[in-house]
Design a protein around this motif. Structure first.
Motif, PDB file in Angstrom:
ATOM      1  N   ALA A 296       0.957  -0.989  -0.137  1.00 30.48           N
ATOM      2  CA  ALA A 296       0.104   0.421   0.232  1.00 30.48           C
ATOM      3  C   ALA A 296       0.568   1.053  -0.494  1.00 30.48           C
ATOM      4  CB  ALA A 296      -1.010  -0.294   1.418  1.00 30.48           C
ATOM      5  N   GLY A 297       2.180   1.353   0.209  1.00 28.69           N
ATOM      6  CA  GLY A 297       3.151   2.122  -0.210  1.00 28.69           C
ATOM      7  C   GLY A 297       2.874   2.699  -1.798  1.00 28.69           C
ATOM      8  N   HIS A 298       3.241   4.166  -1.814  1.00 33.27           N
ATOM      9  CA  HIS A 298       3.508   5.113  -3.352  1.00 33.27           C
ATOM     10  C   HIS A 298       4.016   4.008  -4.948  1.00 33.27           C
ATOM     11  CE1 HIS A 298       2.264   7.860  -6.066  1.00 33.27           C
ATOM     12  NE2 HIS A 298       2.964   7.544  -6.671  1.00 33.27           N
ATOM     13  N   PHE A 299       4.800   3.282  -4.321  1.00 33.23           N
ATOM     14  CA  PHE A 299       5.715   2.759  -5.729  1.00 33.23           C
ATOM     15  C   PHE A 299       5.566   1.549  -5.670  1.00 33.23           C
ATOM     16  CE2 PHE A 299       7.968   6.538  -5.715  1.00 33.23           C
ATOM     17  CZ  PHE A 299       6.929   7.411  -6.686  1.00 33.23           C
ATOM     18  N   ASP A 300       5.817   0.543  -6.331  1.00 36.24           N
ATOM     19  CA  ASP A 300       5.951  -0.734  -6.304  1.00 36.24           C
ATOM     20  C   ASP A 300       7.510  -2.045  -6.567  1.00 36.24           C
ATOM     21  OD1 ASP A 300       7.285   0.284  -8.657  1.00 36.24           O
ATOM     22  OD2 ASP A 300       5.862  -2.326 -10.056  1.00 36.24           O
ATOM     23  N   ILE A 301       7.914  -1.048  -4.841  1.00 32.15           N
ATOM     24  CA  ILE A 301       9.487  -1.283  -4.472  1.00 32.15           C
ATOM     25  C   ILE A 301       9.257  -1.759  -3.103  1.00 32.15           C
ATOM     26  CG2 ILE A 301      10.506   0.556  -6.179  1.00 32.15           C
ATOM     27  CD1 ILE A 301      10.900   1.615  -3.832  1.00 32.15           C
ATOM     28  N   GLU A 302       8.364  -1.735  -2.423  1.00 37.14           N
ATOM     29  CA  GLU A 302       8.498  -2.223  -0.635  1.00 37.14           C
ATOM     30  C   GLU A 302       8.648  -3.934  -0.558  1.00 37.14           C
ATOM     31  OE1 GLU A 302       6.683  -0.350   1.576  1.00 37.14           O
ATOM     32  OE2 GLU A 302       5.955   1.077   0.805  1.00 37.14           O
ATOM     33  N   VAL A 303       7.583  -4.738  -1.577  1.00 35.57           N
ATOM     34  CA  VAL A 303       7.671  -6.035  -3.000  1.00 35.57           C
ATOM     35  C   VAL A 303       9.472  -6.207  -3.081  1.00 35.57           C
ATOM     36  CG1 VAL A 303       6.588  -8.399  -2.576  1.00 35.57           C
ATOM     37  CG2 VAL A 303       5.364  -6.438  -1.476  1.00 35.57           C
ATOM     38  N   ASN A 304      10.428  -6.505  -2.801  1.00 37.71           N
ATOM     39  CA  ASN A 304      10.936  -6.762  -4.179  1.00 37.71           C
ATOM     40  C   ASN A 304      11.295  -8.584  -5.264  1.00 37.71           C
ATOM     41  OD1 ASN A 304      13.807  -8.039  -4.956  1.00 37.71           O
ATOM     42  ND2 ASN A 304      14.818  -6.995  -3.779  1.00 37.71           N
TER      43      ASN A 304
END
Length: 420
Positions: A296-304
């Motif tokens: 639910a963070g802005h960019f799709d980088i939190e899940v590698n």
């Protein structure tokens, strides 16, 4: 050239459905309706161009219409490839707003649509995640001179902007709407809390009660996600890097542990940190078979995702917005909405009544920065408390709620150091 000829959208014939969506949210956004009335009378943006980059769905569309009602020539683009709704885009074009946005464009076209938005030479900007501001300062500095200032929607964008300010790179003032009380207390907590589970539930069609939910990050968004997970009957685990927030999560009744430990027990994972790789290779190795990951963070980088792919023997889409990663040892891990914001990429985003307050702040902050940009300077500016309180008071009035006011004697008492 009219907006239909200038715009880049998927299909103008989708407009009737988009109008219905916009009319629905308008009926549930009394604060923004009041501000629209003010703008129609005052015309604060008369003769100015405004560029907007936000999740382009119905509530955002109504904000764009309110800004246009204030006299602006409005151009809008999306802030996430999967959150743009094509029917809403078509409706906006019919309403005289230039739109450069499509659902799920490839990365090259997505960037081009943002650049086209900036090439309209805006005087003012509403941004989400700092993408428009970043492009202006890196690739299209030739367009900087036109910009008086802007307003930023989200935590990720504020982090980027403050880094730019610290390095002396920010070339115009930006109001940090995300940090206003009426944003983070309600939008981040109640909006994210509800809409994340709307997205997860409609996408997976699985029960939450009795499962273990791992909430990664206990900021205002994390608080909301954890609170709603608890309400759905989940066992909630919180992971944090901030000791104070970790203690708060513990005292709110949640288990607190490291991500290495939480990875072993979670059934659902929700990342809400604004940082990269908070779930990564070492965690996939110990996860349960069938674990469900979402962000639910802005960019799709939190899940590698690259490291998840590396550990997988196959990847397939098993349901709309659900990718199944079959690990080499036979376990399966599921990723929702490609790791993009699950509440918008796999849902309709925050409730209309919540975004009513946030977008009222956006509209008022844009008016403020237009009036004060020469005095503010090139920095990240807080939303004035008076605007925050004004939005809250209009909200209370719309609910029929009345609150107390201080008497002159009470005010004098609070302002005096010698009073008894």
């Amino acid at each position: 050239m009219n907006t239909v000829e200038k715009s880049v959208i998927t299909d103008i014939t989708l407009a009737p459905q988009g109008h219905l969506k916009i009319d629905w949210v308008k009926a549930h956004m009394p604060v923004l309706n009041r501000i629209r009335e003010q703008f129609e009378t005052e015309q604060p943006f008369k003769g100015l161009k405004v560029a907007i980059s936000l999740h382009l769905e119905a509530k955002t569309a109504y904000l764009a219409k309110v800004v246009k009602a204030g006299g602006a020539e409005v151009t809008i683009t999306g802030s996430n490839p999967l959150s743009t709704q094509d029917d809403v885009c078509a409706a906006l074009v019919e309403d005289g707003i230039t739109v450069f946005a499509k659902y799920n464009p490839d990365p090259v076209e997505y960037k081009q649509l943002m650049v086209k938005t900036l090439e309209t030479k805006p005087d003012l900007i509403i941004d989400d995640g700092g993408d428009l501001v970043s492009i202006l300062h890196s690739e299209r500095q030739d367009l900087l001179d036109n910009v008086r200032g802007g307003a930023e929607e989200t935590t990720t964008g504020i982090l980027r902007l403050k880094a730019m300010e610290k390095e002396g790179e920010l070339k115009f003032p930006v109001v940090a709407v995300n940090d206003a009380f009426c944003k983070y207390l309600f939008d981040n907590r109640y909006g994210t809390g509800q809409s994340v589970w709307d997205g997860i539930n409609r996408t997976t069609n699985l029960v939450v009660a009795g499962k273990t939910v791992v909430v990664v990050g206990y900021g205002w968004c994390g608080r909301g996600v954890a609170m709603r997970a608890k309400g759905l009957g989940a066992n909630v685990v919180v992971t944090e890097i901030d000791a104070i927030k970790a203690v708060e999560a513990y005292m709110d009744g949640f288990e607190v542990m490291s991500m290495d430990d939480a990875a072993k027990v979670g059934d659902f994972f929700v990342t809400v940190t604004g940082n990269k790789d908070v779930i990564r290779g070492q965690h996939y190795k110990v996860m349960k078979d069938g674990a469900i990951l979402s962000n639910a963070g802005h960019f799709d980088i939190e899940v590698n995702k690259p490291e998840l792919t590396e550990q997988s023997s196959s990847v397939r889409t098993v349901r709309n917005n659900i990718e199944e990663y079959q690990l080499k040892d036979g376990r399966k891990i599921y990723l929702l909405a490609e790791g993009r914001l699950v509440n918008l990429a796999a849902g309709d985003g925050h409730p209309a009544e919540i975004m009513d307050m946030t977008f009222a702040l956006q509209a008022m902050s844009l008016k403020y920065v237009n009036e004060q940009y020469k005095d503010i300077g090139n920095k990240v500016e807080s939303v004035p408390y008076e605007l925050d309180e004004q939005v809250a008071r209009i909200k209370l009035e719309s609910l029929g709620i009345h609150i107390d006011t201080l008497s002159d004697e009470q005010k004098s008492y609070l302002e005096s150091w010698s009073a008894h």
